[in-house]
Design a protein around this motif. Sequence first.
Motif, mmCIF file in Angstrom:
data_model
loop_
_atom_site.group_PDB
_atom_site.id
_atom_site.type_symbol
_atom_site.label_atom_id
_atom_site.label_comp_id
_atom_site.label_asym_id
_atom_site.label_seq_id
_atom_site.Cartn_x
_atom_site.Cartn_y
_atom_site.Cartn_z
ATOM 1 N N ALA A 65 31.227 31.703 20.556
ATOM 2 C CA ALA A 65 30.946 32.397 19.299
ATOM 3 C C ALA A 65 31.341 33.870 19.371
ATOM 4 N N SER A 66 30.994 34.542 20.492
ATOM 5 C CA SER A 66 31.322 35.963 20.598
ATOM 6 C C SER A 66 32.822 36.179 20.797
ATOM 7 N N CYS A 67 33.483 35.268 21.495
ATOM 8 C CA CYS A 67 34.929 35.408 21.689
ATOM 9 C C CYS A 67 35.692 35.130 20.402
ATOM 10 N N LEU A 68 35.200 34.212 19.595
ATOM 11 C CA LEU A 68 35.812 33.975 18.284
ATOM 12 C C LEU A 68 35.778 35.262 17.463
ATOM 13 N N ARG A 69 34.607 35.912 17.439
ATOM 14 C CA ARG A 69 34.493 37.166 16.684
ATOM 15 C C ARG A 69 35.383 38.249 17.272
ATOM 16 N N GLN A 70 35.486 38.304 18.609
ATOM 17 C CA GLN A 70 36.305 39.341 19.227
ATOM 18 C C GLN A 70 37.785 39.112 18.944
ATOM 19 N N ALA A 71 38.232 37.864 18.963
ATOM 20 C CA ALA A 71 39.622 37.578 18.600
ATOM 21 C C ALA A 71 39.896 38.023 17.165
ATOM 22 N N ASN A 90 50.433 36.985 22.380
ATOM 23 C CA ASN A 90 50.743 35.562 22.221
ATOM 24 C C ASN A 90 49.511 34.704 22.474
ATOM 25 N N PHE A 91 48.675 35.137 23.430
ATOM 26 C CA PHE A 91 47.418 34.445 23.719
ATOM 27 C C PHE A 91 46.383 35.470 24.166
ATOM 28 N N LEU A 92 45.115 35.173 23.879
ATOM 29 C CA LEU A 92 44.003 35.989 24.354
ATOM 30 C C LEU A 92 43.115 35.116 25.238
ATOM 31 N N ILE A 93 42.516 35.739 26.254
ATOM 32 C CA ILE A 93 41.664 35.030 27.202
ATOM 33 C C ILE A 93 40.242 35.574 27.091
ATOM 34 N N GLY A 94 39.275 34.669 26.915
ATOM 35 C CA GLY A 94 37.882 35.080 26.833
ATOM 36 C C GLY A 94 37.148 34.818 28.137
ATOM 37 N N GLU A 95 36.059 35.549 28.343
ATOM 38 C CA GLU A 95 35.232 35.290 29.517
ATOM 39 C C GLU A 95 34.449 33.984 29.385
ATOM 40 N N ASP A 96 34.548 33.330 28.232
ATOM 41 C CA ASP A 96 33.988 31.988 28.085
ATOM 42 C C ASP A 96 34.868 30.935 28.757
ATOM 43 N N MET A 126 40.231 39.634 26.965
ATOM 44 C CA MET A 126 39.372 40.373 26.041
ATOM 45 C C MET A 126 38.249 41.057 26.824
ATOM 46 N N GLY A 127 38.356 42.376 26.939
ATOM 47 C CA GLY A 127 37.391 43.170 27.681
ATOM 48 C C GLY A 127 38.085 44.338 28.356
ATOM 49 N N ALA A 138 37.776 32.610 33.474
ATOM 50 C CA ALA A 138 38.783 33.268 32.632
ATOM 51 C C ALA A 138 40.118 33.334 33.365
ATOM 52 N N LEU A 139 40.081 33.680 34.645
ATOM 53 C CA LEU A 139 41.312 33.725 35.436
ATOM 54 C C LEU A 139 41.942 32.347 35.529
ATOM 55 N N ARG A 140 41.121 31.329 35.711
ATOM 56 C CA ARG A 140 41.630 29.965 35.790
ATOM 57 C C ARG A 140 42.271 29.540 34.471
ATOM 58 N N ALA A 141 41.664 29.941 33.352
ATOM 59 C CA ALA A 141 42.232 29.601 32.048
ATOM 60 C C ALA A 141 43.626 30.200 31.878
ATOM 61 N N ALA A 142 43.792 31.454 32.306
ATOM 62 C CA ALA A 142 45.096 32.110 32.201
ATOM 63 C C ALA A 142 46.132 31.429 33.078
ATOM 64 N N GLN A 143 45.754 31.107 34.304
ATOM 65 C CA GLN A 143 46.698 30.475 35.226
ATOM 66 C C GLN A 143 47.072 29.066 34.769
ATOM 67 N N ASN A 144 46.104 28.331 34.221
ATOM 68 C CA ASN A 144 46.413 27.005 33.680
ATOM 69 C C ASN A 144 47.371 27.110 32.495
ATOM 70 N N LEU A 145 47.159 28.117 31.670
ATOM 71 C CA LEU A 145 48.037 28.317 30.518
ATOM 72 C C LEU A 145 49.478 28.548 30.972
ATOM 73 N N LEU A 146 49.666 29.382 31.981
ATOM 74 C CA LEU A 146 51.018 29.688 32.453
ATOM 75 C C LEU A 146 51.656 28.477 33.126
#
Length: 205
Positions: A65-71, A90-96, A126-127, A138-146
Amino acid sequence: MSRRCALLAWALLALLGLGAAQDCGPIVSRREWRALASKCSRRLRQPVRYVVVSHTAGSVCDTPASCLRQAQNVQHYHVRTLGWCDVGYNFLIGEDGLVYEGRGWNTIGAHSGPTWNPIAIGISFMGNYMDRAPPARALRAAQNLLACGAARGYLTPNYEVKGHRDVQQTLSPGDQLYDIIQQWPHYRSVPQPHTPAPPQHLPAL
C-alpha cells in the motif's frame, strides 16, 4: 481478484522468494498502481546493453500500500512538476520486495541524462540509501528483474550495471546501495578519461 488481494499475493511471493527469474518475479503493473497515462513515444532499441541503478532519495516504503502511493508520488512529481511525459524510470523497486512498472522495457526513460537515457534501462529503489541499505527482498527483486530481462531478450546477455553516480554528477544511488551493486556480477565501472601526466622539468646541465 481485487487490487488489494493481488498486491497481497505479490507481497507473499516476494517474501517467500518465489517466481523464477525468467518470469520476472512479482511486478505491479501500471494499472495496478493506478499510474497516470503515459504520453511518451520514444522507443528503446533492444536488446539494451546498460542498466543504471538509482534511488529516488525520497520516502521509504515497505508495504504494497505504501509503495503504491510512493510510486504515484514519484510519477506525479515527474509529470506535474517537471512536465515529463511519464515517470522517469523504467522500473521502481520497493522495500516490500515488489517491482513497480514504470516506462517498462520498451520506452526510453528520463533517469540518467541525454547520453545514457537512450541506451539504458533505469531502475530506481524507492528511498534514500546514503546511510542504510535496502532489505534483501528489494535487492533480490531487482536482480530477478534483470535476469528476466536478459532471459527474454530485453537486455543483452552481457549487460552492464552502472550506478547513477557513474554516469552523472549525483550522490544517487546512495553510498550504501552503491557499495552493494558494485558486488553484482554484471557491474562495470565507467572508465575515467585519461589525464596526461604533467611534463617533467629536468634540471639544467
